[in-house]
Design an enzyme around this catalytic site. Structure first.
Site, short mmCIF file in Angstrom:
data_model
loop_
_atom_site.label_atom_id
_atom_site.label_comp_id
_atom_site.label_asym_id
_atom_site.label_seq_id
_atom_site.Cartn_x
_atom_site.Cartn_y
_atom_site.Cartn_z
CG HIS A 143 -97.35 7.31 6.57
ND1 HIS A 143 -97.78 7.47 5.37
CD2 HIS A 143 -97.08 8.63 7.41
CE1 HIS A 143 -97.69 8.93 5.14
NE2 HIS A 143 -97.57 9.47 6.16
CG HIS A 216 -95.35 16.84 8.83
ND1 HIS A 216 -94.23 16.13 8.91
CD2 HIS A 216 -96.23 16.07 8.65
CE1 HIS A 216 -94.44 14.75 8.57
NE2 HIS A 216 -95.73 14.71 8.24
NE ARG A 227 -69.88 17.95 19.68
CZ ARG A 227 -70.21 18.21 21.10
NH1 ARG A 227 -71.27 17.50 21.40
NH2 ARG A 227 -69.66 18.58 21.68
CG ASP A 248 -101.02 21.44 16.40
OD1 ASP A 248 -99.64 21.59 16.75
OD2 ASP A 248 -101.43 20.36 16.53
CG ASP A 274 -100.50 16.09 9.10
OD1 ASP A 274 -101.15 15.68 7.89
OD2 ASP A 274 -99.85 15.83 10.04
CG LEU A 307 -98.71 14.25 17.84
CD1 LEU A 307 -97.90 15.48 17.84
CD2 LEU A 307 -99.90 14.79 18.42
#
Length: 383
Positions: A143, A216, A227, A248, A274, A307
């Site tokens: 983004h 996702h 923890r 995938d 996606d 990715l």
């Protein structure tokens, strides 16, 4: 014309009906059961299932584009892309926009509100999935940082299913996010958590405010820590939520997909693609929003290796889930049919082989390849 589907195994909620038959009338399922119990009406068109499986049409809740087209740049092409999705068994989808200019969101809303073109026979867009802009910059992924913004209820006043928006992904830890969640829920929008560094407590505050989806899972959020459990633990363990995964084998390792399955089962797991502009295209360079994305045979990545969406098709995700987990076919089908339909509040219309449901159907081969897809009982794809 009345349609009579036969010579197939019906995949209904929780069971298989071998040598099944199904009748479609006026675009909806009128009857189903064994061929002995459900006989062909006089004058009906017989459709031979070839001994394969007949399942509900697939629903993809996170789909950024395909066939060279990116919705964050070209929302006017939503129907052009949707017309090609039945080849993957997809009959409903949420065109997904990553963080972008507000006028692009408005343009996409107009496309959805105007509806599909006349005589359109392709996957139907149920509304938009806005992935952003209320995301944490620390986990922004692909983004563009320039388009991220702080949550503001004034920005979502025109966001509702009636104005074309079904799902919004945001980071619940941001100042003002919980107020936005409550407002969107009031408007009928499903809210998901993603691109977030929320602590467990912050994530649970988001769920209490109305978040019901994990976008996702494991991607663009801190890993599971014993923890500092964080967002992943909150989404996996709270039974009010559905979690989306990109199955995938790259975004989430198959062993972790199996772990997720063991925790959630089909009722709380939703497979998404996606997918981005590289879906259905040869390896090369494609756009995702403002980003140049490099697509190879298996993945889509930014120049630094991060990715950026996928080139996964939903029928392949289905096959992967079965291979990764060993789950049954009815269980796997649930993750891309009844589970997303229920999440969107549309379970009475879509997502199951049941009398009264819209006759969006997929004929699968024995190895789960798509041999034909029907929308409202009309053939939209045949291999």
């Amino acid at each position: 014309m009345i349609k009579y589907f036969h010579n197939c195994t019906l995949v209904t909620p929780g069971q298989l009906i071998p040598q099944g038959a199904l009748i479609v009338e006026a675009g909806r399922i009128a009857a189903l059961g064994s061929q002995e119990a459900v006989v062909c009406p006089a004058g009906a068109q017989g459709i031979d299932g070839g001994g394969g499986y007949l399942v509900p049409g697939f629903i993809d809740l996170q789909f950024n584009g395909g066939f060279g087209i990116d919705f964050s740049r070209s929302p006017e092409a939503i129907w052009q892309v949707g017309a090609q999705l039945p080849q993957f068994g997809v009959t409903y989808f949420l065109p997904t926009l990553i963080s972008c200019e507000p006028d692009m969101v408005q343009k996409a809303q107009e496309v959805i509100q105007q509806g599909a073109p006349q005589d359109y026979l392709g996957a139907l867009a149920l509304g938009l999935h806005l992935e952003g802009p209320f995301l944490n910059p620390a986990k922004r992924g692909a983004h563009p940082e320039a388009f991220l913004r702080s949550p503001d209820v004034r920005a979502v006043e025109l966001w509702s299913p009636q104005t074309g928006i079904r799902l919004v992904t945001l980071a619940p830890e941001l100042n003002g996010a919980l107020e936005v969640v409550r407002r969107l829920v009031k408007y009928g929008v499903v809210v998901g958590s993603g691109h977030s560094i929320a602590s467990y407590a912050e994530a649970m505050q988001g769920v209490e405010a109305g978040i019901r989806y994990g976008t996702h899972l494991f991607n663009a959020m801190p890993p599971l820590d014993h923890r500092q459990p964080g967002l992943v633990s909150a989404l996996l363990t709270d039974r009010r939520t559905v979690v989306g995964i990109i199955a995938d084998g790259i975004h989430v390792d198959p062993a972790v997909v199996k772990l997720i399955w063991e925790v959630t089962g089909g009722e709380r797991l939703n497979l998404v693609t996606d997918a981005m502009a590289g879906l259905g295209m040869p390896p090369g360079t494609y756009q995702m929003g403002e980003n140049e994305v490099f697509v190879d045979e298996s993945s889509a990545r930014l120049s630094d290796g991060r990715l950026a969406g996928s080139r996964l098709a939903l029928d392949q995700a289905l096959r992967n889930l079965k291979n990764f987990t060993g789950c049954s076919l009815p269980e796997a089908i649930q993750t891309i049919t009844s589970t997303p339909a229920k999440l969107l509040g549309l379970a009475g219309e879509y997502g199951q082989l049941a009398v009264g449901q819209v006759a969006n159907l997929v004929n699968l081969t024995g190895d789960l390849g798509v041999s034909a897809t029907y929308i409202g009982g009309e053939i939209a794809f045949h291999s």
